[in-house]
Design a protein around this motif. Structure first.
Motif, PDB file in Angstrom:
ATOM      1  N   LEU A  28      79.419  32.563  31.666  1.00 52.40           N
ATOM      2  CA  LEU A  28      80.533  32.619  30.613  1.00 52.40           C
ATOM      3  C   LEU A  28      80.901  34.112  30.384  1.00 52.40           C
ATOM      4  CD1 LEU A  28      80.333  29.494  28.294  1.00 52.40           C
ATOM      5  CD2 LEU A  28      81.812  29.654  30.156  1.00 52.40           C
ATOM      6  N   GLU A  29      79.904  34.909  30.524  1.00 55.34           N
ATOM      7  CA  GLU A  29      79.831  36.394  30.189  1.00 55.34           C
ATOM      8  C   GLU A  29      80.661  36.895  31.382  1.00 55.34           C
ATOM      9  OE1 GLU A  29      78.747  38.336  27.246  1.00 55.34           O
ATOM     10  OE2 GLU A  29      78.657  35.956  26.767  1.00 55.34           O
ATOM     11  N   ARG A  30      80.550  36.578  32.548  1.00 55.78           N
ATOM     12  CA  ARG A  30      81.428  36.945  33.764  1.00 55.78           C
ATOM     13  C   ARG A  30      82.828  36.700  33.530  1.00 55.78           C
ATOM     14  NH1 ARG A  30      78.357  34.256  38.624  1.00 55.78           N
ATOM     15  NH2 ARG A  30      80.023  35.406  39.852  1.00 55.78           N
ATOM     16  N   LEU A  31      83.065  35.494  33.087  1.00 56.46           N
ATOM     17  CA  LEU A  31      84.601  35.032  32.845  1.00 56.46           C
ATOM     18  C   LEU A  31      85.085  35.811  31.789  1.00 56.46           C
ATOM     19  CD1 LEU A  31      84.209  31.385  33.342  1.00 56.46           C
ATOM     20  CD2 LEU A  31      85.612  32.679  34.841  1.00 56.46           C
ATOM     21  N   LYS A  32      84.258  36.295  30.651  1.00 54.33           N
ATOM     22  CA  LYS A  32      84.688  37.153  29.756  1.00 54.33           C
ATOM     23  C   LYS A  32      85.033  38.549  30.246  1.00 54.33           C
ATOM     24  CE  LYS A  32      81.783  39.444  26.953  1.00 54.33           C
ATOM     25  NZ  LYS A  32      80.848  39.847  25.814  1.00 54.33           N
ATOM     26  N   PHE A  33      84.355  39.115  31.125  1.00 53.37           N
ATOM     27  CA  PHE A  33      84.682  40.315  31.613  1.00 53.37           C
ATOM     28  C   PHE A  33      86.001  40.080  32.443  1.00 53.37           C
ATOM     29  CE2 PHE A  33      80.423  42.001  30.680  1.00 53.37           C
ATOM     30  CZ  PHE A  33      80.995  43.174  30.284  1.00 53.37           C
ATOM     31  N   CYS A  34      86.203  39.281  33.193  1.00 51.29           N
ATOM     32  CA  CYS A  34      87.659  38.792  33.547  1.00 51.29           C
ATOM     33  C   CYS A  34      88.807  39.001  32.712  1.00 51.29           C
ATOM     34  CB  CYS A  34      87.723  37.587  34.210  1.00 51.29           C
ATOM     35  SG  CYS A  34      87.099  37.529  35.942  1.00 51.29           S
ATOM     36  N   ALA A  35      88.363  38.518  31.493  1.00 55.58           N
ATOM     37  CA  ALA A  35      89.376  38.525  30.279  1.00 55.58           C
ATOM     38  C   ALA A  35      89.612  39.888  29.805  1.00 55.58           C
ATOM     39  CB  ALA A  35      89.005  37.447  29.186  1.00 55.58           C
ATOM     40  N   ILE A  36      88.394  40.619  29.337  1.00 53.49           N
ATOM     41  CA  ILE A  36      88.531  41.900  29.051  1.00 53.49           C
ATOM     42  C   ILE A  36      89.472  42.905  30.123  1.00 53.49           C
ATOM     43  CG2 ILE A  36      87.179  44.013  28.647  1.00 53.49           C
ATOM     44  CD1 ILE A  36      84.953  42.202  27.874  1.00 53.49           C
ATOM     45  N   PHE A  37      89.237  42.571  31.410  1.00 53.77           N
ATOM     46  CA  PHE A  37      90.033  43.458  32.367  1.00 53.77           C
ATOM     47  C   PHE A  37      91.489  43.156  32.161  1.00 53.77           C
ATOM     48  CE2 PHE A  37      92.678  43.001  36.314  1.00 53.77           C
ATOM     49  CZ  PHE A  37      92.215  44.358  36.977  1.00 53.77           C
ATOM     50  N   SER A  38      91.848  41.850  32.079  1.00 55.84           N
ATOM     51  CA  SER A  38      93.266  41.436  31.907  1.00 55.84           C
ATOM     52  C   SER A  38      93.689  42.029  30.335  1.00 55.84           C
ATOM     53  CB  SER A  38      93.485  40.022  31.916  1.00 55.84           C
ATOM     54  OG  SER A  38      93.529  39.480  33.241  1.00 55.84           O
ATOM     55  N   SER A  39      92.921  41.738  29.466  1.00 56.42           N
ATOM     56  CA  SER A  39      93.509  42.558  28.237  1.00 56.42           C
ATOM     57  C   SER A  39      93.562  43.940  28.100  1.00 56.42           C
ATOM     58  CB  SER A  39      92.527  42.126  27.057  1.00 56.42           C
ATOM     59  OG  SER A  39      92.632  42.528  25.704  1.00 56.42           O
ATOM     60  N   ASN A  40      92.767  44.623  28.935  1.00 56.65           N
ATOM     61  CA  ASN A  40      92.701  46.004  29.031  1.00 56.65           C
ATOM     62  C   ASN A  40      94.028  46.302  29.779  1.00 56.65           C
ATOM     63  OD1 ASN A  40      90.336  46.483  27.832  1.00 56.65           O
ATOM     64  ND2 ASN A  40      89.302  46.976  29.852  1.00 56.65           N
TER      65      ASN A  40
END
Length: 683
Positions: A28-40
C-alpha cells in the motif's frame, strides 16, 4: 552550464515513482507513491506547465539559462511526461499483481462475472443512479464547465440520426473503489466510473449509447491578482481563488483507444491541442490510491506508523525554563512536533506572557496552534499573526483561519505587498522579575502538525537576547512600513540574504585561493538561482569541495571538468519528504552552520520574506553537521546526479546499504551530546 528547471523537476518526480517499484516496501505504501507522483504532476501542470504555455501564447521566445526556448521546453515536457506516465502505469500493474498475492484484486469492467453484474446493478440503482446528473450537449445546452481534476465519462449517442455528446461527472461523495462479491478471504473491487459506464443506458433511456470514454482535465492554477479597486489583499485573493476554477485547460488525460469522434469533440470543446493530450491506462486519476484501504493484515500491507521520539530533558518541565537552560534543537519527525505546539499553548495560558507573534504559511485543517492563538487573544494577550494568503493551493484554508483569528481579537496581517512571507518564526514576549524576556522558535518548515509527521525539518528554541531583539525588529518590519531592515544575527530575504550567501560562498573560494581548505555542504529542496550557481562554479574552480543535498530541482551541472569537478549532488527520496534547509561553511576550520526557510531559488531570495539563522551552540552545530554527513553517506535512498542530467542510485551492496532516515528513526539518545556519540558509533 545549467539544466532546465522543468525537466529537472520531472526527474525528481521520476525518483518518486520509482519508490513504488521497490518490492521490499509494503504494497500500500508503493501504491501511495504512485499517488504522490500523480498529485505532484497535477500541481506541475497547474503551475509550471501553465507558465510555459503562457509564455508561448504571448509570443515570448527568449532563451532560459539552459538555452531552451519556451516551445522547446513545452515539447520536451510532453515527451518526458509521456515516458514517465508509461513508467508509472507499468509500476502500477506490477503493484496490482503483487497485491493480488494478498487476495486483493482490482477487476476491470470487461472481466466482471454475471453475478458481479447483478450485484453492481443493485448497488448502482440504490447508491449511484440518484446522484448522477447526465448532461446532454446540443444547441440549447452548451458544453458545461468541467471541474479541475474531476473524472468524467463522455458518451457518444445517436439522436435523430446525428451523433450527440453527453457527459456524466463521477461523483466524489461515493467510494471510488466498489466492493464486489467475494468468497473466503478474497477482496475484489472495481472502479465507480466502471460501474457507471456499465449502466449508462439507464441514464439515456430511448437513445443508443454507441461508445464512451473516461477523461480528466487539469486547469491553470496560478492566481493572477487584479488589485485595482480592491479594498484590501483579502478581497483580492478571495476573488482570485474563486476564479481559479475557470482557469484555462492545460492538460487532458483520456483513456487510451478512445472513440475518435469523442476525442475530437472533447478536444475542440476544451480548446486543447495534440501536445496537451495524454493517453492513459489503468485508473485515470491515480491520486485515488491515497484512498485505497482494503481490510487485511495491515502489518503486511502498510508501513508501521512512526512514533516521534520524546526528549527526556523536556519532560514534565515548563518549556520556558527548559529554553532558559539551553538552546533546544528539534529534528522532525524524529522528535515530536508537540514541543512546538506546546510552546504556543503554554504561552497562551501563561499570565506572564504579554505578546505572541507568529508567521503562518501552511497550517493543518484542525490546528491546535490556531486554537491556542485564538485563546491567547481572547485572554487579552497581544497576538499578532501574519497569515500568508498566497500560500499556493492553501489560500482558502488560510483565509478561513485569518477570519477566525480576527474574530477572536488577534491582529492579523495578510502578507506584504508584492512578497510572500515564507519565514517560520514565533516570538513570545514574557515578563520575568520585572523585566522583559523574549523566547523565539525558528524553523525550516511550516507550523503544520500533520506535515510535521511526514516532512523532515529542523527547529530551534532560544532565548538569546541577540535573536530576540532581531525577532522584534523582524515583526515590526512586517507589521509596519519599511523598505529595509537592520538585524545582527538573523538574515532576512529579500533584503540581506542573497548578499550574505554570496559572501559566505566567496569566503570559501578565497580561502581555497590562499591554499586553505574550502568546503560547503548545502541541503535544500531546490537549487535554481543562476547567480548562486555561478558563484558555486567559481568556488569549485578554485578547489572548494561542494557537497549538495538537493531533493528536487537542481539546475547546477556537477562533475564537469574545469567547471564543477569538485561538486557532487545527492537527492534523497524516502519514507519522509526531505524538507530541511541547512547550510554549512568550513570557514578555515571555524565552521558555521545556518538553518533557513529559504532554498537557493530566485523566488526565495528576491520575492519572499525568508529567514536565515546561525546555530551558535557548538554541540547542536556538531549534531547538525553529523546529520549532513550521514545523509551524504546514504547508499539506500540516495541518488547521485550525473553531469548528463541523469540520476543513478547510490546503492552499493544491498546487504550493506544504509538509509539515513532509517538510522535517524532507530538511533537511541537522550540529548544532543549522546546523539553525537550514538551517531558516530553507527557511521
Amino acid at each position: 552550464m545549467y539544466f532546465n528547471r522543468e525537466l529537472s523537476w520531472l526527474k525528481f518526480n521520476e525518483r518518486v515513482v520509482r519508490e513504488a517499484d521497490l518490492p521490499n516496501r509494503p504494497i500500500l505504501e508503493r501504491l501511495k507513491f504512485c499517488a504522490i507522483f500523480s498529485s505532484n504532476l497535477d500541481e506541475f501542470f497547474m503551475v509550471r506547465d501553465a507558465t510555459i504555455l503562457d509564455q508561448i501564447k504571448v509570443g515570448y521566445n527568449g532563451l532560459d539559462p539552459s538555452d531552451m526556448r519556451p516551445q522547446e521546453v513545452f515539447d520536451a515536457i510532453h515527451v518526458e511526461v509521456n515516458r514517465l506516465t508509461k513508467l508509472q502505469e507499468a509500476i502500477e500493474r506490477r503493484c496490482l499483481e503483487d497485491i493480488s498475492t494478498f487476495g486483493i484484486h482490482l477487476i476491470d469492467r470487461k472481466s466482471l462475472t454475471l453475478s458481479d453484474l447483478k450485484a453492481l446493478k443493485v448497488f448502482f440503482d440504490i447508491n449511484v443512479f440518484p446522484v448522477l446528473t447526465p448532461m446532454g450537449v446540443d444547441f440549447g445546452r452548451p458544453f458545461p464547465l468541467i471541474a479541475n481534476k474531476s473524472t468524467y465519462i463522455a458518451i457518444k449517442l445517436m439522436v435523430d440520426g446525428i451523433y450527440r455528446l453527453a457527459l456524466v461527472q463521477v461523483p466524489t461523495g461515493i467510494d471510488r473503489f466498489v466492493a464486489l462479491p467475494s468468497e473466503h478471504t478474497e477482496q475484489r473491487y472495481c472502479l465507480l466510473e466502471d460501474v457507471i459506464t456499465l449502466f449508462l443506458n439507464q441514464l439515456f433511456s430511448g437513445f443508443e449509447v454507441l461508445s464512451s470514454c473516461i477523461f480528466r482535465i487539469t486547469r491553470n492554477g496560478d492566481i493572477n491578482l487584479i488589485e485595482e479597486g480592491a479594498e484590501d489583499l483579502l478581497d483580492v485573493i478571495e476573488e482570485a481563488v474563486k476564479s481559479r476554477k475557470w482557469g484555462e485547460v492545460i492538460r487532458l488525460e483520456i483513456e487510451a483507444h478512445s472513440d475518435a469522434w469523442l476525442l475530437n469533440v472533447i478536444m475542440t470543446s476544451l480548446q486543447v491541442k495534440d501536445n496537451q493530450v495524454f493517453y492513459t491506462t489503468g485508473i485515470i486519476d491515480k491520486t485515488l490510491w491515497f484512498r485505497f484501504s482494503p481490510s487485511g493484515d495491515k502489518q503486511k500491507l502498510s508501513a508501521e506508523r512512526y512514533a516521534p521520539r520524546s526528549l527526556p530533558y523536556m519532560a514534565k518541565k515548563n518549556i520556558f525554563k527548559s529554553i532558559r537552560e539551553r538552546d533546544i534543537f528539534i529534528h522532525h519527525p524524529y522528535e515530536s512536533f508537540d514541543y512546538v505546539v506546546n510552546f504556543i499553548k503554554q504561552a497562551s495560558k501563561d499570565d506572564n506572557v504579554l505578546a505572541i507573534k507568529q508567521t503562518l504559511y501552511r497550517v493543518s485543517g484542525n490546528s491546535e496552534i490556531i486554537k491556542a492563538l485564538g485563546d491567547a487573544a481572547e485572554k487579552g494577550k497581544q497576538v499578532t499573526v501574519l497569515v500568508e494568503l498566497m500560500a499556493r493551493f492553501d489560500e482558502e484554508n488560510n483565509i478561513n483561519w485569518a477570519k477566525k483569528l480576527e474574530q477572536k481579537g488577534a491582529h492579523v496581517i495578510y502578507g506584504l505587498y508584492g512578497l510572500k512571507t515564507h519565514s517560520k518564526i514565533t516570538l513570545i514576549v514574557r515578563r520575568e522579575k520585572q523585566k522583559i524576556k523574549r523566547y523565539v522558535h525558528l524553523g525550516t518548515g511550516n507550523y503544520n502538525d500533520q506535515t510535521a509527521k511526514l516532512y523532515t525539518d529542523m527547529g530551534l528554541f532560544t532565548c538569546k537576547e541577540s535573536i530576540g531583539v532581531d525577532a522584534s525588529v523582524f515583526f515590526n518590519m512586517i507589521s509596519g512600513f519599511t523598505q529595509s531592515i537592520q538585524t545582527h544575527t538573523l538574515t532576512v530575504a529579500p533584503y540581506q540574504m542573497r548578499e550574505h550567501f554570496i559572501k559566505l560562498i566567496d569566503r570559501e573560494r578565497m580561502n581555497a585561493e590562499q591554499g586553505k581548505k574550502g568546503h560547503i555542504i548545502a541541503k535544500m529542496n531546490s537549487l535554481v538561482d543562476e547567480e548562486i550557481v555561478r558563484k558555486l562554479y567559481e568556488a569549485a574552480q578554485k578547489g572548494v569541495k561542494i557537497e549538495l543535498i538537493v531533493r528536487g530541482i537542481c539546475t547546477l551541472v556537477p562533475g564537469v571538468k574545469g567547471l564543477s569537478e569538485t561538486v557532487s549532488v545527492t537527492s534523497i527520496v524516502g519514507e519522509f519528504l526531505e524538507h530541511s534547509r541547512v547550510y554549512y561553511f568550513l570557514n578555515d576550520h571555524n565552521s558555521e552552520i545556518y538553518l533557513s526557510s529559504a532554498d537557493w531559488m530566485t523566488r526565495n531570495l528576491n520575492r519572499r520574506v525568508e529567514l536565515l539563522f546561525p546555530i551558535e551552540d557548538p554541540v547542536i552545530a556538531e549534531r547538525i553537521r553529523l546529520i549532513l554527513e550521514l545523509e551524504l553517506a546514504d547508499t539506500k535512498k540516495a541518488w547521485r546526479l550525473k553531469s548528463d542530467g541523469h540520476y543513478v542510485r547510490k546503492t552499493t551492496d544491498k546487504e550493506t546499504a544504509m538509509s539515513a532516515q532509517d538510522v535517524l528513526k532507530t538511533l537511541s539518545y537522550d540529548d544532543d551530546q549522546t546523539f553525537i556519540n550514538a551517531l558516530k558509533e553507527r557511521m
